[in-house]
Design a protein around this motif. Structure first.
Motif, PDB file in Angstrom:
ATOM      1  N   LEU A 168       0.843  -1.195   0.000  1.00 33.71           N
ATOM      2  CA  LEU A 168       0.000   0.000   0.000  1.00 33.71           C
ATOM      3  C   LEU A 168       0.878   1.245   0.000  1.00 33.71           C
ATOM      4  O   LEU A 168       1.959   1.244   0.616  1.00 33.71           O
ATOM      5  CB  LEU A 168      -0.877   0.052   1.255  1.00 33.71           C
ATOM      6  N   PRO A 169       0.439   2.333  -0.630  1.00 33.57           N
ATOM      7  CA  PRO A 169       1.137   3.605  -0.428  1.00 33.57           C
ATOM      8  C   PRO A 169       1.123   3.960   1.053  1.00 33.57           C
ATOM      9  O   PRO A 169       0.142   3.694   1.766  1.00 33.57           O
ATOM     10  CB  PRO A 169       0.301   4.597  -1.245  1.00 33.57           C
ATOM     11  N   LEU A 170       2.176   4.584   1.518  1.00 35.53           N
ATOM     12  CA  LEU A 170       2.301   4.871   2.948  1.00 35.53           C
ATOM     13  C   LEU A 170       1.149   5.708   3.472  1.00 35.53           C
ATOM     14  O   LEU A 170       0.679   5.506   4.598  1.00 35.53           O
ATOM     15  CB  LEU A 170       3.633   5.579   3.217  1.00 35.53           C
ATOM     16  N   LYS A 171       0.645   6.631   2.666  1.00 35.73           N
ATOM     17  CA  LYS A 171      -0.437   7.500   3.120  1.00 35.73           C
ATOM     18  C   LYS A 171      -1.735   6.741   3.363  1.00 35.73           C
ATOM     19  O   LYS A 171      -2.623   7.235   4.062  1.00 35.73           O
ATOM     20  CB  LYS A 171      -0.674   8.620   2.109  1.00 35.73           C
ATOM     21  N   GLU A 172      -1.868   5.528   2.819  1.00 39.76           N
ATOM     22  CA  GLU A 172      -3.085   4.733   2.998  1.00 39.76           C
ATOM     23  C   GLU A 172      -3.001   3.775   4.170  1.00 39.76           C
ATOM     24  O   GLU A 172      -3.996   3.135   4.531  1.00 39.76           O
ATOM     25  CB  GLU A 172      -3.387   3.948   1.715  1.00 39.76           C
ATOM     26  N   VAL A 173      -1.837   3.660   4.782  1.00 39.06           N
ATOM     27  CA  VAL A 173      -1.651   2.658   5.833  1.00 39.06           C
ATOM     28  C   VAL A 173      -2.500   2.918   7.072  1.00 39.06           C
ATOM     29  O   VAL A 173      -3.173   1.999   7.563  1.00 39.06           O
ATOM     30  CB  VAL A 173      -0.154   2.534   6.205  1.00 39.06           C
ATOM     31  N   PRO A 174      -2.518   4.121   7.655  1.00 39.52           N
ATOM     32  CA  PRO A 174      -3.284   4.301   8.891  1.00 39.52           C
ATOM     33  C   PRO A 174      -4.746   3.895   8.772  1.00 39.52           C
ATOM     34  O   PRO A 174      -5.287   3.245   9.686  1.00 39.52           O
ATOM     35  CB  PRO A 174      -3.137   5.803   9.172  1.00 39.52           C
ATOM     36  N   ALA A 175      -5.378   4.244   7.670  1.00 43.97           N
ATOM     37  CA  ALA A 175      -6.788   3.885   7.503  1.00 43.97           C
ATOM     38  C   ALA A 175      -6.977   2.384   7.329  1.00 43.97           C
ATOM     39  O   ALA A 175      -8.046   1.838   7.631  1.00 43.97           O
ATOM     40  CB  ALA A 175      -7.371   4.620   6.293  1.00 43.97           C
ATOM     41  N   ALA A 176      -5.932   1.692   6.850  1.00 46.36           N
ATOM     42  CA  ALA A 176      -6.040   0.249   6.629  1.00 46.36           C
ATOM     43  C   ALA A 176      -5.785  -0.558   7.896  1.00 46.36           C
ATOM     44  O   ALA A 176      -6.129  -1.745   7.963  1.00 46.36           O
ATOM     45  CB  ALA A 176      -5.054  -0.176   5.532  1.00 46.36           C
ATOM     46  N   VAL A 177      -5.191   0.061   8.899  1.00 43.27           N
ATOM     47  CA  VAL A 177      -4.951  -0.634  10.173  1.00 43.27           C
ATOM     48  C   VAL A 177      -6.208  -0.489  11.025  1.00 43.27           C
ATOM     49  O   VAL A 177      -6.293   0.323  11.946  1.00 43.27           O
ATOM     50  CB  VAL A 177      -3.711  -0.077  10.898  1.00 43.27           C
ATOM     51  N   THR A 178      -7.201  -1.283  10.705  1.00 35.92           N
ATOM     52  CA  THR A 178      -8.473  -1.268  11.425  1.00 35.92           C
ATOM     53  C   THR A 178      -8.484  -2.364  12.487  1.00 35.92           C
ATOM     54  O   THR A 178      -7.649  -3.274  12.472  1.00 35.92           O
ATOM     55  CB  THR A 178      -9.635  -1.499  10.462  1.00 35.92           C
ATOM     56  N   ALA A 179      -9.455  -2.290  13.363  1.00 40.25           N
ATOM     57  CA  ALA A 179      -9.581  -3.323  14.390  1.00 40.25           C
ATOM     58  C   ALA A 179      -9.835  -4.685  13.763  1.00 40.25           C
ATOM     59  O   ALA A 179      -9.270  -5.701  14.198  1.00 40.25           O
ATOM     60  CB  ALA A 179     -10.716  -2.962  15.356  1.00 40.25           C
ATOM     61  N   VAL A 180     -10.659  -4.707  12.712  1.00 38.75           N
ATOM     62  CA  VAL A 180     -10.950  -5.979  12.038  1.00 38.75           C
ATOM     63  C   VAL A 180      -9.697  -6.535  11.384  1.00 38.75           C
ATOM     64  O   VAL A 180      -9.371  -7.723  11.514  1.00 38.75           O
ATOM     65  CB  VAL A 180     -12.072  -5.795  11.002  1.00 38.75           C
ATOM     66  N   ALA A 181      -8.975  -5.683  10.651  1.00 39.65           N
ATOM     67  CA  ALA A 181      -7.772  -6.139   9.962  1.00 39.65           C
ATOM     68  C   ALA A 181      -6.732  -6.657  10.946  1.00 39.65           C
ATOM     69  O   ALA A 181      -6.105  -7.703  10.731  1.00 39.65           O
ATOM     70  CB  ALA A 181      -7.181  -5.005   9.131  1.00 39.65           C
ATOM     71  N   LEU A 182      -6.548  -5.935  12.039  1.00 35.74           N
ATOM     72  CA  LEU A 182      -5.549  -6.343  13.028  1.00 35.74           C
ATOM     73  C   LEU A 182      -5.940  -7.650  13.696  1.00 35.74           C
ATOM     74  O   LEU A 182      -5.123  -8.566  13.834  1.00 35.74           O
ATOM     75  CB  LEU A 182      -5.365  -5.245  14.068  1.00 35.74           C
TER      76      LEU A 182
END
Length: 329
Positions: A168-182
């Protein structure tokens, strides 16, 4: 000999070093035979041409599971290129064949023909240039097995580092680290450490997303809002041994690493530079969560080395060894 597991090795980008390192498999087999049968998925003529370029004497044989293996012969499952490949020179015309190699290896794993698949490097750019959306092996295999979430883990140099997000582009990482994903990632990592490595209750080191793991919220709230609640819930409900969230800059120090069996980083360039520094050329990539076993080299196509004879096959050898161990386990 016929009872040995069969490992499918895809040659990857034909212009890269995949053909070079696959040709070295016979050299390795003569020195220390693999406890498996190895079949290389490639264009047979590409391998013959690259062998001639490298001045490597080699005998190629069309793959036939009924034939006994020979230490002086490389078994090849022939899938033809669209156009001849030149070492170091990408050609989008051959991108479809690169994906066809993956499709054939996957089909063989799903049918039981192959016990595992090992992948040499592909070039994402040229596949996309050919008009086919491709983010990487991990995502491609997940989509084609109907797997909702897989986990990329690299292993080597005494480390095992898994990722919550991948390409992922770095700018998209925070939004992708969700509770579900983690949570899904931690569950997969916990389960697969038992299945693939024989560690039923692994100690997992978990990195924070932000510098200093957020510094109590002053450097970001992802730890407070997402990561800490997920880890606390999994500890309480599942009894998982989760340490973190830890500042990533100290998580990879020896005293901390000694407390874990594997590490979980939030994004690609948080965890992998450390691992590749410790193991480059002999580390491997393992896809966790798939219904098949897939390992891979930890390096790229190295177009500048293709056809030079300087490509190091060490990572491929380790990837095959690990695939065999996982298949036997």
């Amino acid at each position: 000999m016929h009872s040995l597991p069969v490992i499918a090795v895809t040659v990857g980008e034909p212009a890269g070093i995949g053909p070079d390192i696959c040709l070295r498999l016979l050299e390795r087999a003569r020195q220390a035979p693999f406890a498996a049968r190895i079949v290389v998925l490639a264009d047979r003529f590409l391998l013959a041409e690259r062998a001639a370029l490298l001045q490597v004497p080699i005998s190629l044989r069309d793959w036939d599971a009924s034939l006994p293996p020979r230490v002086d012969t490389l078994d090849v499952l022939h899938l033809p290129l669209a156009v001849p490949a030149c070492a170091g020179r990408l050609d989008p015309a051959n991108a479809q064949q690169v994906l066809a190699l993956l499709d054939r290896a996957l089909a063989g794993c799903q049918s039981g023909e192959f016990a595992a698949m090992v992948t040499a490097p592909v070039h994402k750019g040229v596949i996309n240039d050919a008009g086919m959306h491709f983010r990487g092996h991990t995502e491609y295999l997940a989509e084609h097995t109907g797997t909702s979430r897989v986990v990329m883990m690299l292993a080597g140099g005494g480390l095992r580092v898994a990722l919550v997000t991948t390409h992922l582009p770095l700018k998209e990482v925070p939004a992708a680290v969700t509770a579900v994903a983690l949570e899904e990632t931690v569950r997969i990592l916990h389960r697969e450490m038992g299945r693939k490595y024989g560690i039923p209750r692994p100690r997992i080191l978990v990195a924070g997303l932000n510098p200093h793991a957020g510094e109590g919220g002053y450097l970001g709230r992802e730890e407070i809002d997402v990561i800490i609640p997920v880890l606390e819930r999994l500890r309480a409900q599942e009894g998982m041994a989760l340490l973190g969230p830890l500042p990533a800059d100290t998580m990879f120090s020896q005293p901390v690493l000694a407390r874990g069996d594997c590490a979980l980083a939030m994004y690609h360039d948080q965890g992998l530079p450390v691992l590749k520094y410790a193991s480059f050329g002999h580390g491997i990539n393992v896809t966790l969560g798939l219904p098949i076993i897939r390992t891979s080299v930890d390096h790229g196509t190295a177009l500048d080395l293709a056809g030079s004879g300087e490509a190091d096959p060490g990572s491929l050898f380790v990837a095959i060894e690990q695939a065999i161990e996982m298949a036997c386990r």
